[in-house]
Design a protein around this motif. Sequence first.
Motif, mmCIF file in Angstrom:
data_model
loop_
_atom_site.group_PDB
_atom_site.id
_atom_site.type_symbol
_atom_site.label_atom_id
_atom_site.label_comp_id
_atom_site.label_asym_id
_atom_site.label_seq_id
_atom_site.Cartn_x
_atom_site.Cartn_y
_atom_site.Cartn_z
ATOM 1 N N GLY A 148 21.734 18.208 27.178
ATOM 2 C CA GLY A 148 21.743 16.840 27.562
ATOM 3 C C GLY A 148 20.757 15.931 27.149
ATOM 4 O O GLY A 148 19.529 16.131 26.999
ATOM 5 N N ALA A 149 21.077 14.669 27.275
ATOM 6 C CA ALA A 149 20.190 13.659 26.927
ATOM 7 C C ALA A 149 20.335 12.419 27.754
ATOM 8 O O ALA A 149 21.331 12.167 28.109
ATOM 9 C CB ALA A 149 19.955 13.239 25.537
ATOM 10 N N GLU A 150 19.054 11.880 28.404
ATOM 11 C CA GLU A 150 19.003 10.975 29.131
ATOM 12 C C GLU A 150 18.169 9.822 28.553
ATOM 13 O O GLU A 150 17.077 10.093 28.226
ATOM 14 C CB GLU A 150 18.701 10.936 30.716
ATOM 15 C CG GLU A 150 19.912 12.068 31.216
ATOM 16 C CD GLU A 150 19.179 13.592 31.148
ATOM 17 O OE1 GLU A 150 18.137 13.571 31.779
ATOM 18 O OE2 GLU A 150 19.863 14.335 30.893
ATOM 19 N N VAL A 151 18.401 8.437 28.610
ATOM 20 C CA VAL A 151 17.577 7.413 28.438
ATOM 21 C C VAL A 151 17.288 6.474 29.569
ATOM 22 O O VAL A 151 18.138 5.994 30.259
ATOM 23 C CB VAL A 151 18.047 6.575 27.227
ATOM 24 C CG1 VAL A 151 16.797 5.422 26.820
ATOM 25 C CG2 VAL A 151 18.096 7.713 26.016
ATOM 26 N N TYR A 152 15.708 6.352 29.851
ATOM 27 C CA TYR A 152 15.792 5.261 31.172
ATOM 28 C C TYR A 152 15.022 4.216 30.747
ATOM 29 O O TYR A 152 13.952 4.195 30.103
ATOM 30 C CB TYR A 152 14.941 6.254 32.139
ATOM 31 C CG TYR A 152 15.433 7.623 32.558
ATOM 32 C CD1 TYR A 152 16.622 7.676 32.642
ATOM 33 C CD2 TYR A 152 14.569 8.734 32.437
ATOM 34 C CE1 TYR A 152 17.281 8.886 33.259
ATOM 35 C CE2 TYR A 152 15.091 9.943 32.952
ATOM 36 C CZ TYR A 152 16.387 10.260 33.165
ATOM 37 O OH TYR A 152 17.184 11.389 33.538
ATOM 38 N N PRO A 153 15.628 3.128 31.060
ATOM 39 C CA PRO A 153 15.101 1.821 30.734
ATOM 40 C C PRO A 153 13.735 1.243 31.518
ATOM 41 O O PRO A 153 13.608 1.980 32.610
ATOM 42 C CB PRO A 153 15.891 0.741 30.901
ATOM 43 C CG PRO A 153 16.760 1.392 31.886
ATOM 44 C CD PRO A 153 16.678 2.717 31.838
ATOM 45 N N PRO A 154 12.998 0.715 31.200
ATOM 46 C CA PRO A 154 11.722 0.162 31.971
ATOM 47 C C PRO A 154 12.124 -0.311 33.314
ATOM 48 O O PRO A 154 13.114 -0.983 33.457
ATOM 49 C CB PRO A 154 10.921 -0.878 31.216
ATOM 50 C CG PRO A 154 11.354 -0.715 29.642
ATOM 51 C CD PRO A 154 12.808 -0.239 29.850
ATOM 52 N N GLY A 155 11.217 0.087 34.312
ATOM 53 C CA GLY A 155 11.427 -0.641 35.658
ATOM 54 C C GLY A 155 10.853 -2.045 35.697
ATOM 55 O O GLY A 155 10.483 -2.327 34.801
ATOM 56 N N ALA A 156 11.395 -2.651 36.788
ATOM 57 C CA ALA A 156 11.112 -4.003 37.087
ATOM 58 C C ALA A 156 9.668 -4.304 37.042
ATOM 59 O O ALA A 156 8.720 -3.403 37.740
ATOM 60 C CB ALA A 156 11.724 -4.566 38.416
ATOM 61 N N GLY A 157 8.958 -5.139 36.184
ATOM 62 C CA GLY A 157 7.542 -5.501 36.129
ATOM 63 C C GLY A 157 6.800 -4.379 35.347
ATOM 64 O O GLY A 157 5.877 -4.399 35.277
ATOM 65 N N GLU A 158 7.397 -3.512 34.698
ATOM 66 C CA GLU A 158 6.823 -2.507 33.874
ATOM 67 C C GLU A 158 6.969 -3.007 32.296
ATOM 68 O O GLU A 158 7.624 -3.996 31.858
ATOM 69 C CB GLU A 158 7.609 -1.062 33.688
ATOM 70 C CG GLU A 158 7.719 -0.653 35.266
ATOM 71 C CD GLU A 158 6.129 0.004 35.694
ATOM 72 O OE1 GLU A 158 5.307 0.032 34.819
ATOM 73 O OE2 GLU A 158 6.152 0.384 36.942
#
Length: 343
Positions: free
Chosen positions: A67-77
Motif C-alpha cells: 500500500g501507499a499513503e500520502v499525507y498533506p501538510p498540517g495546518a500551520g506547517e
Amino acid sequence: MDKVPICPENRLCTRLLQVSARASRGSAADNATVVTSQKVREGRTDEYQRWQDKTNRAAREFEGFVGAEVYPPGAGEANEWVAVFRFSGMDHLTAWLDSGRRQELLEEARGLFDEPPTQEVLHGGTPAQVAPEVVTAVISHVVKPGYEQQFLNWQEKTLKAQEKAPGFMGSELFKPVKGVQEHWVVVFRFDSREHLDDWLESDVRETLLEEGRRYFTSYDVRKVGSAFSGWFQFDHGNGEGAPPNWKQAMTVLLALYPTVMVINLTVGLELNHLKIHEYLGLFIGNILSVSALTWLLMPLVNRGLAFWLVPGRAIGRRVQVMGAAVVVLGYLVSLAVFALITR
C-alpha cells in the motif's frame, strides 16, 4: 543510483504511522516501510500531487507492494508532504528503492522540491488501526560505534518516562537494516498532536536527551500533521484522505441498516424477553452495531466499493453513477429481505 539523504542532522522526523503498543528490539514480521518527506516548492503543489500519484501507480507494479499513503501538510506547517510505501518484505522494498523506474521519477521531480527528499526505512512492525487525531513521531538516531547496548538501555529508560506522559499510546524500536538504513529508528505514538508536542518540549525529555547524547551523535527533527478516518483508509495517491461526506453517509447506511435490523431481530428480542430496560438494551445494541461496522462490515464494504470510494480511482461520470447505483441496489435488496422476514 544516488542515495536519498536520510533526514538532515538535528531534526526529529515526526510521521503518522501505526505502531505496536510496546517497544520491541526487532519484529518477527517481514513488513518493510519507507517514509519519505518532501518539501514542495511554493506554487508547485498541483504538479507534485500528479507526480506523486504517478509514483504510487509505478510502485504498485512491483512485487510485494502492499500500500501507499500520502499525507498533506498540517495546518500551520511548511509545505511538506509525507509519502509512505509498504511492501511485504525488505527485498521487495529495496527492489523498488533501487529500481531504474524510481530513479527516473526522482529525476523527473527534482524541480518540484526545495531540497532533496528524506527517507527512513522501517523493517518489521505491525500496522494497527488508529483514531483520526492520533499522531506518531519517528526519530532517527546516529548511534556511536560500540555504544549500541548503552543506547538500548537508554531507550528503555526513555520508554518508562514516556509511559507516564499524558496521551502516550505506544512505542517501537527499529534496528538498522544493513545496506539500506544505517540509523536506529524509534517510533512512538500519542493520542493527539497537543500531547505529542507536550512530550517533545518537556523538561523530562530534555534531560533524557542530554543523557542520550553520550550514545548518539545526532537525531533528526521534523513535524508533519495528518488526519485519518477510522472507517475509511485507502491508498491516498492524490493526497485525499477519504471519500466525500455524501459517499461516506451512503456507504455507512448500506452497512448500518441491515446490522441494526439483524441485532433487533435477534439480540433485541432476547433482551425484551429478559425484560431489560429499553435504555440499557439500546446501549447494548449500539455496542454490537458499532463493533460490527468497525471491524467487520465497513472493511468489507470499503474493499467492494473501492472503485467508487477511493478519490484517485473514482474518475468519470460512469464510475460515479455505477457506484451510487450499486449502493441504492443494496438498499433495495435489504428492504426487500427484511420486508419478507418481518412479514
